[in-house]
Write a protein that holds these residues in place. Structure first.
Motif, mmCIF file in Angstrom:
data_model
loop_
_atom_site.group_PDB
_atom_site.id
_atom_site.type_symbol
_atom_site.label_atom_id
_atom_site.label_comp_id
_atom_site.label_asym_id
_atom_site.label_seq_id
_atom_site.Cartn_x
_atom_site.Cartn_y
_atom_site.Cartn_z
ATOM 1 N N LEU A 47 0.853 -1.173 0.000
ATOM 2 C CA LEU A 47 0.000 0.000 0.000
ATOM 3 C C LEU A 47 0.896 1.232 0.000
ATOM 4 N N VAL A 48 0.716 2.087 -1.001
ATOM 5 C CA VAL A 48 1.556 3.270 -1.133
ATOM 6 C C VAL A 48 0.945 4.428 -0.343
ATOM 7 N N LYS A 49 1.769 5.069 0.471
ATOM 8 C CA LYS A 49 1.323 6.231 1.242
ATOM 9 C C LYS A 49 1.273 7.461 0.340
ATOM 10 N N PRO A 50 0.291 8.368 0.542
ATOM 11 C CA PRO A 50 -0.829 8.286 1.495
ATOM 12 C C PRO A 50 -1.936 7.366 0.960
ATOM 13 N N PHE A 51 -2.780 6.897 1.875
ATOM 14 C CA PHE A 51 -3.846 5.986 1.489
ATOM 15 C C PHE A 51 -5.100 6.317 2.285
ATOM 16 N N HIS A 52 -6.221 5.798 1.849
ATOM 17 C CA HIS A 52 -7.490 6.006 2.547
ATOM 18 C C HIS A 52 -7.743 4.872 3.535
ATOM 19 N N ARG A 53 -8.447 5.183 4.596
ATOM 20 C CA ARG A 53 -8.770 4.188 5.613
ATOM 21 C C ARG A 53 -9.443 2.970 4.997
ATOM 22 N N GLU A 54 -10.402 3.227 4.116
ATOM 23 C CA GLU A 54 -11.175 2.131 3.534
ATOM 24 C C GLU A 54 -10.283 1.173 2.744
ATOM 25 N N GLU A 55 -9.278 1.719 2.041
ATOM 26 C CA GLU A 55 -8.388 0.862 1.267
ATOM 27 C C GLU A 55 -7.516 0.014 2.191
ATOM 28 N N LEU A 56 -7.005 0.622 3.244
ATOM 29 C CA LEU A 56 -6.192 -0.131 4.213
ATOM 30 C C LEU A 56 -6.991 -1.285 4.803
ATOM 31 N N ILE A 57 -8.185 -0.985 5.311
ATOM 32 C CA ILE A 57 -8.990 -2.014 5.955
ATOM 33 C C ILE A 57 -9.380 -3.099 4.966
ATOM 34 N N ALA A 58 -9.733 -2.713 3.742
ATOM 35 C CA ALA A 58 -10.125 -3.701 2.740
ATOM 36 C C ALA A 58 -8.976 -4.648 2.432
ATOM 37 N N ARG A 59 -7.763 -4.129 2.289
ATOM 38 C CA ARG A 59 -6.616 -4.974 1.970
ATOM 39 C C ARG A 59 -6.249 -5.875 3.157
ATOM 40 N N VAL A 60 -6.293 -5.313 4.350
ATOM 41 C CA VAL A 60 -5.986 -6.104 5.539
ATOM 42 C C VAL A 60 -6.991 -7.238 5.691
ATOM 43 N N ARG A 61 -8.263 -6.919 5.563
ATOM 44 C CA ARG A 61 -9.305 -7.928 5.711
ATOM 45 C C ARG A 61 -9.181 -9.019 4.647
ATOM 46 N N ALA A 62 -8.878 -8.615 3.411
ATOM 47 C CA ALA A 62 -8.740 -9.596 2.336
ATOM 48 C C ALA A 62 -7.586 -10.550 2.609
ATOM 49 N N LEU A 63 -6.471 -10.030 3.118
ATOM 50 C CA LEU A 63 -5.317 -10.875 3.415
ATOM 51 C C LEU A 63 -5.608 -11.848 4.553
ATOM 52 N N VAL A 64 -6.296 -11.367 5.585
ATOM 53 C CA VAL A 64 -6.627 -12.230 6.722
ATOM 54 C C VAL A 64 -7.594 -13.326 6.292
ATOM 55 N N ARG A 65 -8.584 -12.971 5.472
ATOM 56 C CA ARG A 65 -9.543 -13.975 4.997
ATOM 57 C C ARG A 65 -8.853 -15.037 4.148
ATOM 58 N N ARG A 66 -7.893 -14.596 3.345
ATOM 59 C CA ARG A 66 -7.218 -15.517 2.428
ATOM 60 C C ARG A 66 -6.531 -16.653 3.182
ATOM 61 N N VAL A 67 -6.034 -16.363 4.380
ATOM 62 C CA VAL A 67 -5.372 -17.400 5.175
ATOM 63 C C VAL A 67 -6.326 -18.553 5.467
ATOM 64 N N GLY A 68 -7.584 -18.215 5.723
ATOM 65 C CA GLY A 68 -8.577 -19.245 6.028
ATOM 66 C C GLY A 68 -9.287 -19.777 4.803
ATOM 67 N N GLY A 69 -8.893 -19.303 3.611
ATOM 68 C CA GLY A 69 -9.505 -19.786 2.387
ATOM 69 C C GLY A 69 -10.798 -19.096 2.011
ATOM 70 N N TRP A 70 -11.113 -17.985 2.669
ATOM 71 C CA TRP A 70 -12.320 -17.221 2.344
ATOM 72 C C TRP A 70 -11.967 -16.145 1.323
ATOM 73 N N THR A 71 -12.873 -15.881 0.401
ATOM 74 C CA THR A 71 -12.593 -14.899 -0.647
ATOM 75 C C THR A 71 -13.434 -13.638 -0.539
ATOM 76 N N GLN A 72 -14.486 -13.670 0.275
ATOM 77 C CA GLN A 72 -15.381 -12.519 0.385
ATOM 78 C C GLN A 72 -15.528 -12.082 1.837
ATOM 79 N N ALA A 73 -15.976 -10.832 2.002
ATOM 80 C CA ALA A 73 -16.144 -10.279 3.347
ATOM 81 C C ALA A 73 -17.277 -10.957 4.100
ATOM 82 N N THR A 74 -18.224 -11.546 3.372
ATOM 83 C CA THR A 74 -19.331 -12.251 4.002
ATOM 84 C C THR A 74 -19.000 -13.734 4.106
ATOM 85 N N LEU A 75 -19.002 -14.237 5.334
ATOM 86 C CA LEU A 75 -18.674 -15.646 5.592
ATOM 87 C C LEU A 75 -19.980 -16.413 5.778
ATOM 88 N N ASN A 76 -20.245 -17.350 4.891
ATOM 89 C CA ASN A 76 -21.475 -18.135 4.949
ATOM 90 C C ASN A 76 -21.168 -19.562 5.389
#
Length: 225
Positions: free
Chosen positions: A99-128
Motif C-alpha cells: 500500500l503506497v502512502k498516502p492511502f485512505h482508511r477504507e483501502e487499508l482495511i479492505a486490503r488487511v481484511r482480504a489478506l486475513v480472509r485468504r489465510v482461512g480460504g475465504w474470498t469474500q467479506a461475508t462468511l457463509n
C-alpha cells in the motif's frame, strides 16, 4: 484478530493503529525496525503492516527474517516509494501485498481484511456457513435470515473461529489473538464468550456450530455455504 504495525512516523502509526482498532483488531505497535523485528517473531499476529523505510532494521530485512523463521501470517507493506522495484523487492522478500502512502482508511482495511480472509480460504467479506451469514465488514450476523446482536468481543471470537473453520483453536490462542500485550488477559473469559455465542447463535441446539474438544479447545464444525 490481532495486528502488528511497524511504522516510525508517530502520526501515521497512531492513525493506522486507530483504523485497525476501530475495525475490531487488537493492535500492537513498534516504532523502529529492531523492536519491530522482535515483536514480529515473538508476538502472535494475524497480520503485520510494515513500513519499508524504518530506522534500525529495514522493513525488507524484517520480512525476510519473519519468513525465514517460518511464520506465515500475511504481511502488508507500507511505502512512500512508488517505484516498481521497491514493490517487487518487498513481495519477493515474502510480503503479500503493498500500500503506497498516502492511502485512505477504507483501502487499508479492505486490503488487511482480504489478506486475513485468504489465510482461512475465504474470498469474500461475508462468511457463509450453514444457516449463518457473518459480514466481517458490517460486523453483522444473521441466523436463518434473522439478525443476531453480539457484543464486540463476542463477534471477535465468532469471527476468529469461523475464519479458521475446521481447525481446533485453544483458549490460549483465542486469548492471544483477541488481546494485545498491554491488555489484561483471562482465558476463563473465553468460556463465557463461547457460552454466550452458543446461546445467541443456537439457543435450541439445532445446529451445534461450535464443538468443544476437552483439553484442546473449540472448533467451528459447520461446512461453508
Amino acid at each position: 484478530m490481532r495486528a502488528l504495525v511497524i511504522e516510525d512516523d508517530p502520526d501515521l502509526r497512531e492513525q493506522v493503529a486507530k483504523f485497525l482498532s476501530d475495525d475490531g483488531f487488537a493492535v500492537d505497535v513498534a516504532a523502529d525496525g529492531d523492536n519491530g523485528a522482535y515483536m514480529a517473531e515473538e508476538y502472535p499476529a494475524d497480520i503485520a503492516i510494515i513500513d519499508l523505510g524504518l530506522p534500525g532494521m529495514p522493513g525488507i530485512d524484517i520480512i525476510r527474517q519473519v519468513r525465514k523463521s517460518g511464520r506465515k501470517y500475511p504481511i502488508l507493506i507500507l511505502t512512500a516509494r512508488d517505484g516498481w522495484q521497491t514493490k517487487v523487492e518487498g513481495l519477493e522478500a515474502g510480503a503479500d501485498d503493498y500500500l503506497v502512502k498516502p492511502f485512505h482508511r477504507e483501502e487499508l482495511i479492505a486490503r488487511v481484511r482480504a489478506l486475513v480472509r485468504r489465510v482461512g480460504g475465504w474470498t469474500q467479506a461475508t462468511l457463509n456457513s450453514g444457516p449463518y451469514i457473518v459480514d466481517t465488514s458490517a460486523k453483522s450476523v444473521m441466523v436463518d435470515g434473522k439478525p443476531v446482536d453480539l457484543t464486540s468481543y463476542e463477534f471477535r471470537v465468532l469471527e476468529y473461529l469461523l475464519t479458521h473453520a475446521g481447525k481446533v483453536i485453544s483458549k490460549s490462542e483465542l486469548t492471544e489473538h483477541l488481546y494485545t500485550e498491554d491488555e489484561e488477559r483471562d482465558s476463563n473469559v473465553i468460556e463465557v464468550f463461547i457460552r454466550r455465542l452458543r446461546s445467541k447463535l443456537d439457543s435450541d441446539s439445532q445446529y451445534n456450530p461450535i464443538t468443544t474438544l476437552r483439553g484442546s479447545g473449540y472448533r467451528w464444525d459447520l461446512p461453508r455455504a
